[in-house]
Enzyme design. Structure first.
Site, PDB file in Angstrom:
ATOM      1  N   HIS A  16       1.183  -4.146   3.045  1.00 49.16           N
ATOM      2  CA  HIS A  16      -0.565  -4.778   3.261  1.00 49.16           C
ATOM      3  C   HIS A  16      -0.325  -6.351   4.251  1.00 49.16           C
ATOM      4  O   HIS A  16       0.402  -6.696   4.107  1.00 49.16           O
ATOM      5  CB  HIS A  16      -0.978  -5.389   1.643  1.00 49.16           C
ATOM      6  CG  HIS A  16      -1.525  -4.975   0.679  1.00 49.16           C
ATOM      7  ND1 HIS A  16      -1.795  -4.450   0.035  1.00 49.16           N
ATOM      8  CD2 HIS A  16      -0.055  -2.998   0.312  1.00 49.16           C
ATOM      9  CE1 HIS A  16      -2.234  -3.410  -1.282  1.00 49.16           C
ATOM     10  NE2 HIS A  16      -1.342  -2.072  -0.521  1.00 49.16           N
ATOM     11  N   CYS A  27      -4.667  -4.260  -4.836  1.00 50.33           N
ATOM     12  CA  CYS A  27      -3.958  -3.726  -5.915  1.00 50.33           C
ATOM     13  C   CYS A  27      -4.560  -4.249  -7.634  1.00 50.33           C
ATOM     14  O   CYS A  27      -4.853  -4.744  -7.124  1.00 50.33           O
ATOM     15  CB  CYS A  27      -2.888  -3.468  -6.625  1.00 50.33           C
ATOM     16  SG  CYS A  27      -1.727  -2.799  -7.564  1.00 50.33           S
TER      17      CYS A  27
END
Length: 289
Positions: free
Chosen positions: A207, A238
């Site tokens: 990420h 997430c």
């Protein structure tokens, strides 16, 4: 840079990208996105997760999706599973590869899977043994930094990786779920863990909270890592990791690797078309109730 054979890019927009958006993309649109990515030369696609749709409604219709995916043998379609039921569903649906997700952080494991790390690993041991025909990859979430537990010690991460390797899992992808870990720390951790498990192929799932994901890619390439997850358009996050940011964008990763002379097999023009399609499909998605 030891990448003579090129790298493998596993696009995760259909799973990690869509699961964090406030809409549900229709199955035919998800199939179209998969076809566009394949046309661009992406040869590994994480297409869905077999999880409870009440918890992640964006992943509803996973069986229908797998039944409709374009299949000519050139693309490996993987699916994520958190428990035995998810694995059973993924096997029945015909997933080429099943990603078993376990957290390195205890707090994230409880939030994401509803169980502690050791309980998740214990459940997967029986699952893997019960499906000898299936191909499994390990995915370790919060491998470097956990939103609940903070910095993950390399020895703890190694213990989780050993748990997966002990089941016969030969590929493990380490996720910087928050996207905040310094490239230097990820590189140090990789340099310690990879020699300890020489029979395992390690990849990274990055990420990009601080714009440093490509620096991490460079450091990993120097260590011989040649498999990276990315998401078309940089979508994702997430739902169970507060503060998680979007994935490294596939188009940025491809352009960066090409600038280094690293082969990906992905065409940048066709990939741009796939990214545009993702945006269109999200725009017409059904808002979450």
């Amino acid at each position: 840079m030891p990448v003579a054979g090129g790298v493998t890019i596993n696009d995760v927009v259909l799973r990690d990208g869509l699961q964090d958006e406030p809409v549900v993309v229709a199955v035919p649109d998800r199939v179209a996105i998969a076809a566009a990515l394949a046309a661009a030369g992406v040869r590994a696609i994480e297409a869905a997760s077999f999880v409870n749709p009440a918890r992640v409604p964006q992943m509803a219709g996973a069986e229908e999706l797998f039944a409709a995916l374009p299949r000519d043998g050139s693309v490996r379609y993987s699916a994520l599973a958190l428990n035995a039921r998810g694995v059973t569903r993924a096997v029945a649906a015909g997933a080429d590869e099943i990603v078993l997700v376990v957290s390195a952080g205890q707090g994230h494991s409880l939030a994401n899977a509803g169980r502690g790390v050791e309980d998740v690993l214990a459940g997967f041991r029986d699952v893997v043994a019960g499906h000898p025909q299936a191909t499994f990859t390990g995915g370790i979430s919060t491998a470097f930094t956990c939103p609940f537990d903070g910095e993950i010690a390399p020895r703890r991460l190694l213990g989780v990786a050993r748990g997966l390797a002990g089941m016969g899992v030969a590929r493990i992808v380490l996720a910087d779920t928050l996207g905040t870990t310094a490239p230097e720390r990820i590189a140090r951790t990789l340099a310690m863990i990879r020699p300890a498990l020489p029979g395992v192929e390690f990849g990274l799932h990055l990420h990009d909270a601080r714009g440093q994901a490509l620096d991490t890619v460079d450091a990993a390439l120097e260590l011989g890592v040649t498999r990276f997850d990315a998401a078309a358009g940089g979508y994702g996050g997430c739902p169970f990791a507060p503060g998680a940011h979007g994935n490294l964008a596939t188009e940025r990763l491809v352009a960066h690797l090409h600038s280094l002379g690293v082969r990906t097999g992905v065409g940048e023009g066709a990939l741009a078309d796939a990214v545009a399609l993702v945006k269109e499909c999200l725009a017409r998605g059904a808002p979450l109730a």
